[in-house]
Scaffold this active site. Structure first.
Site, PDB file in Angstrom:
ATOM      1  CB  SER A   1      -8.866   1.446   5.737  1.00  0.00           C
ATOM      2  OG  SER A   1      -9.552   2.662   5.670  1.00  0.00           O
TER       3      SER A   1
ATOM      4  CE  LYS B   1      -3.896   2.078   2.550  1.00  0.00           C
ATOM      5  NZ  LYS B   1      -4.879   1.920   3.626  1.00  0.00           N
TER       6      LYS B   1
ATOM      7  CB  SER C   1      -8.090   4.127   2.747  1.00  0.00           C
ATOM      8  OG  SER C   1      -7.264   3.426   3.676  1.00  0.00           O
TER       9      SER C   1
END
Length: 501
Positions: free
Chosen positions: A190, A86, A166
């Site tokens: 998330s 990420k 997210s």
């Protein structure tokens, strides 16, 4: 050598466990595996937009180094395994933007502790994954680099769906077989919400299990690293490597990390599973409720005892979260001022203008909204009325869980209030609160610092995945993983999204 997958697409379908075992057995090489994923990414990424930075040269170098180790019978727990990272994790020498314009050209000179742990165990980096800007969002539409697209489609529709946020890039990449597993992060859901939307497994460990050093901060008392994977077993393997004590993070726990994989497959006979009354919300689709009932039945069949519990302050969790998280964000994001690094506005004539214009140009709309909310609730006249009150409510929410865990060992709830919705959903775009409601089942665990996991458990009438959430006591990820593995086995969820890219 005869059971070697006969094509690169079959290699990319492997679970992390099967890939690591195959590499150790020399059934295939890390170079072959890495090249298979590179090919898959080149084909799919233009459609899915899961990766924002590709590190193929680095991946091939790491794979070659892993192959040399594996040839000698050496190597770490993830030796030669290609992963996605990420874009919130700082990676030395590789651009890290948190998908924000303000960090558009930021190349860290240091490595986050979590990613360093992965490289130390031999993992290979395919690239950086798309996310909501500064991890603020539930649909991966706030990224500077554009929305991520869910590999799943509704039955009979071609409309692009959200992969959740997210960690949308992480979830989309794992679901579409563009990496064996991915790092993600969870501030209010998330990891778990995107996992539920994409038919993958996502676990947020106890606050402090993973170091936050080198992770771009959103809300420091809520942020926690974790993996998104294809199976519960893979989640245990990833978590094992990601977790560690770290002197560079004052909130990191100095405790031994148990062998998470050893909990899988244990009997759940006699384990008490709490079902909170407050999670039965009005207006929740009947399919979500039916899946929850199905999950309860599966655990009962496996010998678990079902206990009704109450978490009375649940209804205050979202408002509490949306005061504390923006308050911490406004403080954390004050460092992005156009001075030392990141975006700096041009043509400005004063110091104040430099600050104002750099921040105004660099931050996206949702991030600005949360900074403004955070600045407001921390301001002199409102600090006690909002921020201090929210901290008191947070304490009550944590106490609810402590009390509930006197009568149960884990808690079972739905992971999300719906399946994946369309990108550009007008109602959610017009009303931020409608978007924030996606976190209704997940934020409580962040506020209380507890471990939570989403496991795919079925499909809705549109053919889209739905997840169940398992919440555990602090530091009891082992039981969470065990319960999740029982649900995973009972659900037998093996459906993959159809390839349309």
């Amino acid at each position: 050598m005869n059971n070697m997958p006969n094509s690169s697409s079959e290699l990319t379908k492997l679970t992390l466990k099967a890939a690591v075992d195959g590499l150790k057995a020399k059934t295939f090489s890390s170079t072959e595996l890495t090249n298979a994923f590179i090919g898959a990414i080149e084909t799919a990424n233009p459609a899915l937009n899961a990766y924002v930075e590709l590190t193929f040269d680095k991946a091939r170098e790491q794979a070659a180094a892993s192959d040399a180790k594996l040839a000698k019978g050496e190597g770490g727990a993830l030796e030669g395994a290609p992963l996605g990272i990420k874009d919130l994790y700082c990676t030395a020498g590789v651009r890290t933007t948190a998908c924000s314009g303000i960090l558009e050209n930021f190349v860290p000179t240091y490595e986050s502790t979590v990613t360093q742990n992965l490289w130390d165990q031999g993992a290979v980096m395919l690239g950086k994954l798309n996310m909501d800007e500064f991890a603020m969002g539930s649909s991966n539409e706030t990224s500077k680099w554009g929305s991520v697209v869910n590999p799943w489609k509704s039955r009979g529709s071609n409309a692009p769906l959200t992969p959740g946020g997210s960690s949308g890039g992480s979830a989309s990449a794992v679901a579409a077989d563009l990496c064996l597993a991915a790092t993600a992060s969870d501030t209010g859901g998330s990891i778990r919400q995107p996992a539920a939307f994409t038919g993958t497994v996502g676990i947020k460990p106890t606050y402090g299990r993973c170091s936050r050093y080198g992770m771009v901060a959103f809300a420091s008392s809520l942020d926690q690293a974790g993996p998104i994977t294809k199976t519960v077993e893979d989640a245990a393997i990833m978590l094992q490597v990601m977790c560690s004590h770290d002197v560079k993070d004052s909130t990191s726990l100095d405790l031994a990390i148990p062998d998470f994989s050893s909990f899988l497959g244990k009997s759940v006979k006699g384990l008490r599973v709490g079902i909170p009354d407050e999670y039965r919300l009005d207006g929740i689709p009947a399919e979500i409720d039916a899946l929850w009932e199905q999950g309860i039945a599966w655990l009962k069949d496996a010998g678990a005892e079902i206990v009704r519990i109450s978490l009375p302050h649940t209804k205050y969790a979202l408002p509490c979260y949306y005061i504390i998280a923006p308050a911490e964000a406004s403080s954390n994001l004050a460092r992005y001022d156009g001075m030392r690094y990141g975006h700096r506005a041009e043509g400005v004539t004063s110091l104040t203008d430099t600050y104002e214009m750099s921040r105004s140009e660099g931050f996206g709309k949702e991030v600005k909204r949360r900074i403004m909310i955070g600045t407001y609730v921390l301001s002199a006249g409102f600090y006690d009325a909002y921020y201090v009150k929210a901290l008191k409510v947070r304490r009550r929410i944590a106490e609810d869980f402590t009390k509930a865990f006197e009568t149960c060992d884990v808690i079972l709830t739905p992971a999300t209030p719906s399946s994946a919705f369309e990108l550009g959903d007008a109602a959610k775009a017009a009303d931020p609160v409608a978007m924030y409601l996606n976190d209704v089942f997940t934020v409580t665990t962040n506020l209380a610092g507890l471990p939570g996991l989403s496991v795919p458990a079925g499909l809705d009438s549109q053919g889209l995945p739905l997840g169940l959430q398992v919440i555990g006591k602090a530091l009891d990820e082992g039981t969470v993983l065990n319960i999740a593995s029982v649900l995973e086995k009972a659900a037998g969820f093996t459906t993959k999204p159809g390839r349309w890219w």
